[in-house]
Design a protein around this motif. Structure first.
Motif, PDB file in Angstrom:
ATOM      1  N   ALA A 180       0.826  -1.210   0.000  1.00  0.00           N
ATOM      2  CA  ALA A 180       0.000   0.000   0.000  1.00  0.00           C
ATOM      3  C   ALA A 180       0.859   1.258   0.000  1.00  0.00           C
ATOM      4  CB  ALA A 180      -0.926  -0.011   1.216  1.00  0.00           C
ATOM      5  N   ILE A 181       1.884   1.294   0.850  1.00  0.00           N
ATOM      6  CA  ILE A 181       2.738   2.486   0.952  1.00  0.00           C
ATOM      7  C   ILE A 181       3.486   2.729  -0.349  1.00  0.00           C
ATOM      8  CG2 ILE A 181       4.721   3.498   2.166  1.00  0.00           C
ATOM      9  CD1 ILE A 181       3.854   1.868   4.630  1.00  0.00           C
ATOM     10  N   SER A 182       3.907   1.661  -1.007  1.00  0.00           N
ATOM     11  CA  SER A 182       4.718   1.805  -2.213  1.00  0.00           C
ATOM     12  C   SER A 182       3.910   2.182  -3.450  1.00  0.00           C
ATOM     13  CB  SER A 182       5.486   0.508  -2.488  1.00  0.00           C
ATOM     14  OG  SER A 182       4.608  -0.550  -2.827  1.00  0.00           O
ATOM     15  N   ILE A 183       2.574   2.058  -3.381  1.00  0.00           N
ATOM     16  CA  ILE A 183       1.738   2.331  -4.552  1.00  0.00           C
ATOM     17  C   ILE A 183       0.834   3.551  -4.371  1.00  0.00           C
ATOM     18  CG2 ILE A 183      -0.117   1.425  -6.009  1.00  0.00           C
ATOM     19  CD1 ILE A 183       0.867  -1.355  -5.512  1.00  0.00           C
ATOM     20  N   ALA A 184       0.244   3.697  -3.192  1.00  0.00           N
ATOM     21  CA  ALA A 184      -0.888   4.615  -3.021  1.00  0.00           C
ATOM     22  C   ALA A 184      -0.486   6.072  -2.788  1.00  0.00           C
ATOM     23  CB  ALA A 184      -1.756   4.135  -1.863  1.00  0.00           C
ATOM     24  N   ASP A 185      -1.426   6.971  -3.140  1.00  0.00           N
ATOM     25  CA  ASP A 185      -1.310   8.389  -2.795  1.00  0.00           C
ATOM     26  C   ASP A 185      -1.774   8.627  -1.362  1.00  0.00           C
ATOM     27  OD1 ASP A 185      -0.553   9.267  -5.456  1.00  0.00           O
ATOM     28  OD2 ASP A 185      -2.617   8.894  -6.050  1.00  0.00           O
ATOM     29  N   ARG A 186      -2.806   7.890  -0.958  1.00  0.00           N
ATOM     30  CA  ARG A 186      -3.312   7.961   0.422  1.00  0.00           C
ATOM     31  C   ARG A 186      -3.695   6.567   0.875  1.00  0.00           C
ATOM     32  NH1 ARG A 186      -8.081  11.557   1.663  1.00  0.00           N
ATOM     33  NH2 ARG A 186      -8.781  10.991  -0.435  1.00  0.00           N
ATOM     34  N   ILE A 187      -3.613   6.351   2.188  1.00  0.00           N
ATOM     35  CA  ILE A 187      -3.968   5.055   2.753  1.00  0.00           C
ATOM     36  C   ILE A 187      -5.041   5.256   3.814  1.00  0.00           C
ATOM     37  CG2 ILE A 187      -3.141   3.061   4.049  1.00  0.00           C
ATOM     38  CD1 ILE A 187      -0.431   3.454   2.777  1.00  0.00           C
ATOM     39  N   ILE A 188      -6.151   4.529   3.640  1.00  0.00           N
ATOM     40  CA  ILE A 188      -7.256   4.556   4.597  1.00  0.00           C
ATOM     41  C   ILE A 188      -7.072   3.384   5.548  1.00  0.00           C
ATOM     42  CG2 ILE A 188      -9.764   4.419   4.859  1.00  0.00           C
ATOM     43  CD1 ILE A 188      -9.880   5.453   1.880  1.00  0.00           C
ATOM     44  N   VAL A 189      -6.837   3.685   6.819  1.00  0.00           N
ATOM     45  CA  VAL A 189      -6.561   2.649   7.815  1.00  0.00           C
ATOM     46  C   VAL A 189      -7.841   2.340   8.585  1.00  0.00           C
ATOM     47  CG1 VAL A 189      -5.109   1.961   9.756  1.00  0.00           C
ATOM     48  CG2 VAL A 189      -4.215   3.569   8.041  1.00  0.00           C
ATOM     49  N   LEU A 190      -8.299   1.087   8.489  1.00  0.00           N
ATOM     50  CA  LEU A 190      -9.500   0.662   9.206  1.00  0.00           C
ATOM     51  C   LEU A 190      -9.130  -0.040  10.499  1.00  0.00           C
ATOM     52  CD1 LEU A 190     -11.864  -0.795   6.431  1.00  0.00           C
ATOM     53  CD2 LEU A 190     -11.685   1.562   7.268  1.00  0.00           C
ATOM     54  N   GLY A 191      -9.959   0.173  11.529  1.00  0.00           N
ATOM     55  CA  GLY A 191      -9.811  -0.555  12.781  1.00  0.00           C
ATOM     56  C   GLY A 191     -10.595  -1.853  12.720  1.00  0.00           C
ATOM     57  N   LYS A 192     -10.448  -2.686  13.760  1.00  0.00           N
ATOM     58  CA  LYS A 192     -11.062  -4.010  13.760  1.00  0.00           C
ATOM     59  C   LYS A 192     -12.588  -3.913  13.744  1.00  0.00           C
ATOM     60  CE  LYS A 192     -11.084  -4.795  18.787  1.00  0.00           C
ATOM     61  NZ  LYS A 192     -10.596  -5.671  19.875  1.00  0.00           N
ATOM     62  N   ARG A 193     -13.229  -5.024  13.367  1.00  0.00           N
ATOM     63  CA  ARG A 193     -14.680  -5.096  13.179  1.00  0.00           C
ATOM     64  C   ARG A 193     -15.442  -4.636  14.418  1.00  0.00           C
ATOM     65  NH1 ARG A 193     -16.664 -10.902  11.757  1.00  0.00           N
ATOM     66  NH2 ARG A 193     -16.514 -11.109  14.007  1.00  0.00           N
ATOM     67  N   PRO A 194     -16.513  -3.867  14.184  1.00  0.00           N
ATOM     68  CA  PRO A 194     -16.939  -3.360  12.876  1.00  0.00           C
ATOM     69  C   PRO A 194     -15.961  -2.310  12.344  1.00  0.00           C
ATOM     70  CG  PRO A 194     -18.278  -2.398  14.618  1.00  0.00           C
ATOM     71  CD  PRO A 194     -17.422  -3.444  15.266  1.00  0.00           C
ATOM     72  N   GLY A 195     -15.571  -2.484  11.071  1.00  0.00           N
ATOM     73  CA  GLY A 195     -14.568  -1.625  10.472  1.00  0.00           C
ATOM     74  C   GLY A 195     -14.912  -0.152  10.600  1.00  0.00           C
ATOM     75  N   HIS A 196     -13.958   0.622  11.034  1.00  0.00           N
ATOM     76  CA  HIS A 196     -14.138   2.069  11.182  1.00  0.00           C
ATOM     77  C   HIS A 196     -12.808   2.728  10.846  1.00  0.00           C
ATOM     78  CE1 HIS A 196     -12.607   0.381  14.934  1.00  0.00           C
ATOM     79  NE2 HIS A 196     -12.006   1.544  15.155  1.00  0.00           N
ATOM     80  N   ILE A 197     -12.854   3.956  10.417  1.00  0.00           N
ATOM     81  CA  ILE A 197     -11.625   4.622   9.996  1.00  0.00           C
ATOM     82  C   ILE A 197     -10.835   5.097  11.217  1.00  0.00           C
ATOM     83  CG2 ILE A 197     -10.644   6.609   8.766  1.00  0.00           C
ATOM     84  CD1 ILE A 197     -12.827   6.329   6.719  1.00  0.00           C
ATOM     85  N   ARG A 198      -9.632   4.561  11.329  1.00  0.00           N
ATOM     86  CA  ARG A 198      -8.738   4.994  12.395  1.00  0.00           C
ATOM     87  C   ARG A 198      -7.933   6.216  11.957  1.00  0.00           C
ATOM     88  NH1 ARG A 198      -8.445   2.754  16.879  1.00  0.00           N
ATOM     89  NH2 ARG A 198      -6.653   4.092  17.267  1.00  0.00           N
ATOM     90  N   LYS A 199      -7.503   6.216  10.694  1.00  0.00           N
ATOM     91  CA  LYS A 199      -6.668   7.311  10.219  1.00  0.00           C
ATOM     92  C   LYS A 199      -6.598   7.256   8.698  1.00  0.00           C
ATOM     93  CE  LYS A 199      -2.237   9.518  11.441  1.00  0.00           C
ATOM     94  NZ  LYS A 199      -2.834  10.562  12.296  1.00  0.00           N
ATOM     95  N   ILE A 200      -6.403   8.411   8.068  1.00  0.00           N
ATOM     96  CA  ILE A 200      -6.120   8.477   6.636  1.00  0.00           C
ATOM     97  C   ILE A 200      -4.764   9.142   6.485  1.00  0.00           C
ATOM     98  CG2 ILE A 200      -6.814   9.396   4.394  1.00  0.00           C
ATOM     99  CD1 ILE A 200      -9.700   9.216   5.296  1.00  0.00           C
ATOM    100  N   VAL A 201      -3.824   8.439   5.862  1.00  0.00           N
ATOM    101  CA  VAL A 201      -2.430   8.896   5.767  1.00  0.00           C
ATOM    102  C   VAL A 201      -2.098   9.249   4.321  1.00  0.00           C
ATOM    103  CG1 VAL A 201      -0.008   8.283   6.143  1.00  0.00           C
ATOM    104  CG2 VAL A 201      -1.787   7.427   7.706  1.00  0.00           C
ATOM    105  N   THR A 202      -1.623  10.461   4.094  1.00  0.00           N
ATOM    106  CA  THR A 202      -1.164  10.882   2.766  1.00  0.00           C
ATOM    107  C   THR A 202       0.282  10.462   2.579  1.00  0.00           C
ATOM    108  OG1 THR A 202      -2.654  12.786   2.742  1.00  0.00           O
ATOM    109  CG2 THR A 202      -0.766  12.854   1.247  1.00  0.00           C
TER     110      THR A 202
END
Length: 255
Positions: free
Chosen positions: A198-220
């Motif tokens: 993900a780090i080597s390809i993406a412009d941004r990474i959406i990090v999900l926490g454990k189920r139920p999935g929720h956004i922990r952080k979005i990293v540029t």
């Protein structure tokens, strides 16, 4: 991203699986924007709803709570969906597999077939057009599956762990192939369990926490270079480890 209008706006998206034995919450209040031409990745622990989120966006699962909007185009775009398995038909040649979608949609025009030939040359499988899937390596099969998806000229590309079955070296090679998609400007969303990928390809990474999935952080991801690095170049860049540690820390919070 500098654009004012998002390509995709995901708002308060939640999903629960209903079975005879009860309900299983899969996603909770997912909220993010994806911009035109952006390549984003979704990472998170197993079972956190990464693939479910992709299926909701693809329209394969009906939305129960929340919404998906496309402000930049005011309509649902043409979506290409690439799965973990290549699903190539063994009785068809590689070329016949690649044009299958065009054939089904009655779009076997001269212009589209010329585009297929261009893609096959670009991704290095033109010499295998007459071969059958069983005669190709896993990496070459995935390239064929990717071209089959791109041949339909999607405006939005969804990739659900397309490299998971490949060995490490082949994953690196095919990752560079996927990164070429940026040159075409297709907005792309990748689901992967491989943080380095993900780090080597993406412009941004959406990090999900454990189920139920929720956004922990979005990293540029920004390596501060004048050119887009290949997957291999990104992995040896000094900032790569910084991003890895930052995202790994987020993933470990739930443990």
């Amino acid at each position: 991203m500098p654009q004012t209008k998002p390509f995709l706006s995901v708002r308060s998206l939640s999903h629960t699986y209903h079975t005879n034995s009860g309900e299983t919450p899969a996603l909770r209040d997912i909220h993010f924007d994806l911009f035109p031409g952006e390549f984003a990745a979704i990472v998170g622990p197993s079972g956190c709803g990464k693939s479910t989120l992709l299926e909701l966006i693809a329209g394969l699962i009906p939305i129960e709570t929340g919404s998906l909007l496309y402000p930049a185009c005011n309509k649902t775009p043409a979506i290409g969906y690439m799965l973990q398995k290549d699903h190539l038909l063994e009785h068809r040649t590689i070329y016949k597999n690649i044009i299958l979608g065009l054939e089904i949609q009655h779009r076997l025009t001269e212009k589209n077939l010329e585009y297929v030939q261009k893609l096959m040359r670009q991704y290095g499988i033109a010499d295998f057009a007459s071969s059958y899937p069983r005669e190709l390596s896993g990496g070459m099969r995935q390239r064929a599956a990717l071209i089959r998806t791109l041949a339909l000229k999607p405006e939005f590309l969804l990739l659900d762990e397309p490299f998971s079955a490949l060995d490490y070296q082949t994953r690196l090679d095919v990752s560079d192939d996927i990164a070429k998609i940026r040159q075409s400007g297709v907005t792309t969303l990748l689901v992967t369990h491989d943080l380095s990928e993900a780090i080597s390809i993406a412009d941004r990474i959406i990090v999900l926490g454990k189920r139920p999935g929720h956004i922990r952080k979005i990293v540029t991801i920004d390596f501060k270079t004048n050119k887009k690095l290949s997957s291999k170049e990104a992995r040896i860049h000094p900032k790569f480890q910084e991003y890895f540690n930052q995202i790994w820390k987020e993933l470990k919070v739930d443990e």
